[in-house]
Design an enzyme around this catalytic site. Structure first.
Site, PDB file in Angstrom:
ATOM      1  CG  ASP A   1      -0.410   0.038   2.535  1.00 39.09           C
ATOM      2  OD1 ASP A   1       0.827  -0.064   2.663  1.00 39.09           O
ATOM      3  OD2 ASP A   1      -1.188   0.153   3.515  1.00 39.09           O
TER       4      ASP A   1
ATOM      5  CB  CYS B   1      -0.236   2.828   7.642  1.00 42.17           C
ATOM      6  SG  CYS B   1       0.874   2.473   6.277  1.00 42.17           S
TER       7      CYS B   1
END
Length: 383
Positions: A248, A373
């Site tokens: 990501d 995150c």
């Protein structure tokens, strides 16, 4: 082998100091028999109609966590809490946010985040809800949660509380728990919601998470747990950051068949991260998704490292670590006005019906992570 008393932030800094890291890099119904629970059955996914939805689908809530420990953040704790509060308030103005706070810290978190954020007492160690919360799937008209056995990214950081977050959340919200033998984190995975999963081999096929488990075995278990039918493997980078290069910060789906890919700022000397992005570009351009369609790759450059407002050896300056909410897309603002604006425009092209919300997260980014995150979406039943 465990690294005692080191935070995500301090591990990243020590790795960077060794020349390893460059700018831009990181009442429940239990079903604990993964073989039985994940057995293939007829349906739209690999496991009885199970589906891992895309982030742009409708959410019930967004989970976040209040950074709890000076052992992890040291003198940066106040600054990172301000960043988390600002991010939670921005998302909370547009969709429900539930912030987990260590018991005894709830009131401070409430005061910092404001009335749009629900704060619940739940023991946590750190802020990385993407990795500690369960990975939600849909099956039989219900949301269920896969517990990927959070291990502090391979025992690199204290995680006695965070290891229990997935199970605790599922129990609290009455969501079925799906067990799996795979150790992984939510930031490991990227999906189009249509059966395609992309991840880095470095972060999952790794002795610090899954010793002795081959890539084929990991893929088989991921298909069972998540209901995906096509797995695209990117090489990633082992041992250079605490996550072993989560996907990501590298690439993200913005629509079925369309991905954004991180690109180093023009003129930046080649390093392990730019070479990883080059390898990912080659793989993605040659790949097809679960529908058999070619994948369009759009590169998005990082900001000028001389113009960003954040600093630190572990600072993550990738725009890939954005979060797609129900009404907004939350994008890091790094301080390079040209690059920040370009990133906003790219997001607006792909999400014209959502507000593009730029959020300054210098303290979070200094710890090796970003907006994605720090957030974790729970899908609404039925997408």
């Amino acid at each position: 082998m465990p690294i005692p008393d080191l935070s995500r932030r301090s591990v990243l800094r020590s790795l960077a100091g060794a020349g390893a890291l460059a700018l831009g890099l990181t009442a429940c119904s239990e079903l604990d028999d993964p073989d039985q629970d994940g057995a293939a059955a007829p349906g739209t996914g690999a496991a009885g109609g199970r589906r891992f939805g895309a982030e742009w689908e409708k959410h019930t809530r967004t989970f976040m966590a209040w950074p709890a420990s000076e052992n992890v953040w040291g003198d940066q704790l106040d600054d990172v809490r301000k960043d988390i509060a600002g991010l939670a308030a921005a998302i909370g103005a547009r969709e429900p946010v539930v912030l987990m706070a260590r018991p005894g810290q709830e009131e401070a978190a409430r005061q910092a985040c404001g009335n749009d954020v629900e704060v619940i007492p739940l023991p946590v160690d750190d802020l990385w809800a993407r990795d500690t919360a369960p990975v939600f799937v849909e099956e039989g008209g219900k949301v269920r949660g896969v517990d990927f056995n959070f291990s502090g990214w391979g025992n690199k950081q204290e995680h006695g509380n965070d290891a229990k977050v997935a199970r605790t959340l599922l129990t609290k919200y009455g969501i079925d728990r799906i067990a799996t033998p795979v150790v992984a984190e939510g930031g490991s995975f990227e999906t189009d919601g249509l059966g395609t999963l992309v991840l880095t081999e470095s972060s999952v096929v790794n002795a610090n998470r899954n010793p002795g488990m081959s890539r084929d075995r990991v893929e088989e278990e991921l298909k069972k747990a998540l209901g995906v039918t096509k797995v695209i493997w990117l090489a990633g980078v082992k041992g250079k950051d605490i996550t072993d290069a989560h996907v990501d910060c590298l690439m993200r789906f913005v629509a079925p068949g369309v991905v954004l890919l991180d690109k180093a700022f023009p003129g930046t000397p080649a390093d392990v991260w730019s070479r990883s992005a080059d390898q990912a570009k080659s793989v993605l351009k040659g790949a097809t998704d679960a529908r058999g369609k070619k994948i369009e790759v759009i590169e998005l450059s990082q900001p000028d490292p001389d113009r960003i407002t954040g600093r630190g050896d572990a600072f993550v300056s990738s725009y890939m670590n954005f979060y797609i909410g129900g009404k907004g897309v939350y994008l890091p603002r790094f301080g390079d006005a040209r690059a920040d604006d370009q990133a906003r425009q790219v997001m607006k092209e792909h999400f014209p019906d959502r507000e593009i919300v730029s959020v300054k997260i210098d303290a979070i980014a200094s710890g090796g992570g970003g907006i994605h995150c720090a957030t974790h979406d729970q899908p609404a039943t039925g997408g």
